[in-house]
Design a protein around this motif. Sequence first.
Motif, PDB file in Angstrom:
ATOM      1  N   PHE A  54       0.958  -1.276   0.004  1.00 29.23           N
ATOM      2  CA  PHE A  54       0.058  -0.004  -0.137  1.00 29.23           C
ATOM      3  C   PHE A  54       0.924   1.337  -0.130  1.00 29.23           C
ATOM      4  CE2 PHE A  54      -3.564  -2.503   1.615  1.00 29.23           C
ATOM      5  CZ  PHE A  54      -4.646  -2.236   0.554  1.00 29.23           C
ATOM      6  N   ILE A  55       1.922   1.354   0.715  1.00 31.93           N
ATOM      7  CA  ILE A  55       2.847   2.626   0.714  1.00 31.93           C
ATOM      8  C   ILE A  55       3.359   2.654  -0.695  1.00 31.93           C
ATOM      9  CG2 ILE A  55       4.923   3.368   1.763  1.00 31.93           C
ATOM     10  CD1 ILE A  55       2.616   3.861   3.701  1.00 31.93           C
ATOM     11  N   ILE A  56       3.980   1.742  -1.173  1.00 34.55           N
ATOM     12  CA  ILE A  56       4.541   1.897  -2.482  1.00 34.55           C
ATOM     13  C   ILE A  56       3.436   2.161  -3.622  1.00 34.55           C
ATOM     14  CG2 ILE A  56       5.373   0.344  -4.720  1.00 34.55           C
ATOM     15  CD1 ILE A  56       6.794  -1.252  -2.369  1.00 34.55           C
ATOM     16  N   ILE A  57       2.362   1.757  -3.533  1.00 32.81           N
ATOM     17  CA  ILE A  57       1.297   2.278  -4.462  1.00 32.81           C
ATOM     18  C   ILE A  57       0.842   3.714  -4.029  1.00 32.81           C
ATOM     19  CG2 ILE A  57      -1.266   1.964  -4.939  1.00 32.81           C
ATOM     20  CD1 ILE A  57      -0.803  -0.912  -4.802  1.00 32.81           C
ATOM     21  N   TRP A  58       0.793   4.166  -2.797  1.00 32.89           N
ATOM     22  CA  TRP A  58       0.503   5.360  -2.466  1.00 32.89           C
ATOM     23  C   TRP A  58       1.613   6.274  -2.882  1.00 32.89           C
ATOM     24  CZ3 TRP A  58       3.098   8.676   1.277  1.00 32.89           C
ATOM     25  CH2 TRP A  58       2.172  10.013   1.658  1.00 32.89           C
ATOM     26  N   LEU A  59       2.942   5.965  -2.949  1.00 32.38           N
ATOM     27  CA  LEU A  59       3.779   6.808  -3.233  1.00 32.38           C
ATOM     28  C   LEU A  59       4.149   6.894  -4.846  1.00 32.38           C
ATOM     29  CD1 LEU A  59       6.960   5.451  -0.907  1.00 32.38           C
ATOM     30  CD2 LEU A  59       5.975   7.712  -0.877  1.00 32.38           C
ATOM     31  N   LEU A  60       3.663   5.934  -5.505  1.00 33.49           N
ATOM     32  CA  LEU A  60       3.658   6.107  -6.772  1.00 33.49           C
ATOM     33  C   LEU A  60       2.585   6.857  -7.366  1.00 33.49           C
ATOM     34  CD1 LEU A  60       4.138   2.216  -7.964  1.00 33.49           C
ATOM     35  CD2 LEU A  60       5.894   4.283  -8.346  1.00 33.49           C
ATOM     36  N   LYS A  61       1.594   6.916  -6.720  1.00 33.56           N
ATOM     37  CA  LYS A  61       0.421   7.668  -6.984  1.00 33.56           C
ATOM     38  C   LYS A  61       0.741   9.211  -6.651  1.00 33.56           C
ATOM     39  CE  LYS A  61      -3.769   5.118  -6.718  1.00 33.56           C
ATOM     40  NZ  LYS A  61      -4.837   4.984  -6.217  1.00 33.56           N
ATOM     41  N   ALA A  62       1.428   9.620  -5.318  1.00 29.82           N
ATOM     42  CA  ALA A  62       1.948  10.881  -4.977  1.00 29.82           C
ATOM     43  C   ALA A  62       2.867  11.513  -5.926  1.00 29.82           C
ATOM     44  CB  ALA A  62       2.504  10.622  -3.482  1.00 29.82           C
ATOM     45  N   PHE A  63       3.846  10.729  -6.247  1.00 31.31           N
ATOM     46  CA  PHE A  63       4.697  11.337  -7.275  1.00 31.31           C
ATOM     47  C   PHE A  63       4.451  11.091  -8.756  1.00 31.31           C
ATOM     48  CE2 PHE A  63       7.494  10.389  -3.629  1.00 31.31           C
ATOM     49  CZ  PHE A  63       7.821  11.431  -3.245  1.00 31.31           C
ATOM     50  N   GLY A  64       3.067  10.891  -9.023  1.00 27.14           N
ATOM     51  CA  GLY A  64       2.580  10.936 -10.396  1.00 27.14           C
ATOM     52  C   GLY A  64       2.975   9.876 -11.290  1.00 27.14           C
ATOM     53  N   LEU A  65       3.788   8.611 -10.579  1.00 21.46           N
ATOM     54  CA  LEU A  65       4.245   7.770 -11.481  1.00 21.46           C
ATOM     55  C   LEU A  65       3.217   6.720 -11.863  1.00 21.46           C
ATOM     56  CD1 LEU A  65       7.869   7.371  -9.832  1.00 21.46           C
ATOM     57  CD2 LEU A  65       7.401   8.526 -11.828  1.00 21.46           C
ATOM     58  N   LEU A  66       2.610   6.435 -11.082  1.00 19.63           N
ATOM     59  CA  LEU A  66       1.268   5.518 -11.310  1.00 19.63           C
ATOM     60  C   LEU A  66       0.282   5.799 -12.549  1.00 19.63           C
ATOM     61  CD1 LEU A  66       0.568   2.573 -10.132  1.00 19.63           C
ATOM     62  CD2 LEU A  66      -1.085   3.697  -8.870  1.00 19.63           C
ATOM     63  N   SER A  67       0.090   6.933 -12.578  1.00 18.23           N
ATOM     64  CA  SER A  67      -0.668   7.612 -13.829  1.00 18.23           C
ATOM     65  C   SER A  67       0.169   7.430 -14.838  1.00 18.23           C
ATOM     66  CB  SER A  67      -1.346   8.818 -13.473  1.00 18.23           C
ATOM     67  OG  SER A  67      -0.242   9.557 -13.460  1.00 18.23           O
ATOM     68  N   ALA A  68       1.367   7.767 -14.917  1.00 21.07           N
ATOM     69  CA  ALA A  68       2.316   7.628 -16.177  1.00 21.07           C
ATOM     70  C   ALA A  68       2.600   6.258 -16.623  1.00 21.07           C
ATOM     71  CB  ALA A  68       3.612   8.400 -15.693  1.00 21.07           C
ATOM     72  N   LEU A  69       2.423   5.356 -15.626  1.00 20.06           N
ATOM     73  CA  LEU A  69       2.585   3.862 -15.955  1.00 20.06           C
ATOM     74  C   LEU A  69       1.347   3.467 -16.783  1.00 20.06           C
ATOM     75  CD1 LEU A  69       4.588   2.200 -12.967  1.00 20.06           C
ATOM     76  CD2 LEU A  69       5.296   2.811 -15.203  1.00 20.06           C
ATOM     77  N   GLY A  70       0.440   3.909 -16.385  1.00 21.60           N
ATOM     78  CA  GLY A  70      -0.866   3.460 -16.950  1.00 21.60           C
ATOM     79  C   GLY A  70      -1.219   3.781 -18.372  1.00 21.60           C
ATOM     80  N   ASN A  71      -0.281   4.939 -18.917  1.00 22.55           N
ATOM     81  CA  ASN A  71      -0.268   5.193 -20.261  1.00 22.55           C
ATOM     82  C   ASN A  71       0.683   4.402 -21.363  1.00 22.55           C
ATOM     83  OD1 ASN A  71      -2.331   7.317 -19.629  1.00 22.55           O
ATOM     84  ND2 ASN A  71      -0.407   8.778 -19.299  1.00 22.55           N
TER      85      ASN A  71
END
Length: 69
Positions: free
Chosen positions: A49-66
């Motif tokens: 959960f912390i890793i997912i939250w950090l990826l979202k917080a730094f905007g990397l999770l949305s970038a990976l979705g593209n």
Amino acid sequence: EKNINLDIMSLLTVLIVLIVVGVILWLINTYLPIDGKIKTIINIVAVVFIIIWLLKAFGLLSALGNVKV
């Protein structure tokens, strides 16, 4: 200057959340008399959960979705 203040505040928020989660996990691991397997599961879930939250917080999770394969 406003961006710098927002960056510092967001980094402070990340740091505070990481410290709080770390202390909670330490308290669970140290003082709760539960089976070691359950503690391991709790630790793994918290880290995921912390890793997912950090990826979202730094905007990397949305970038990976593209990314298209």
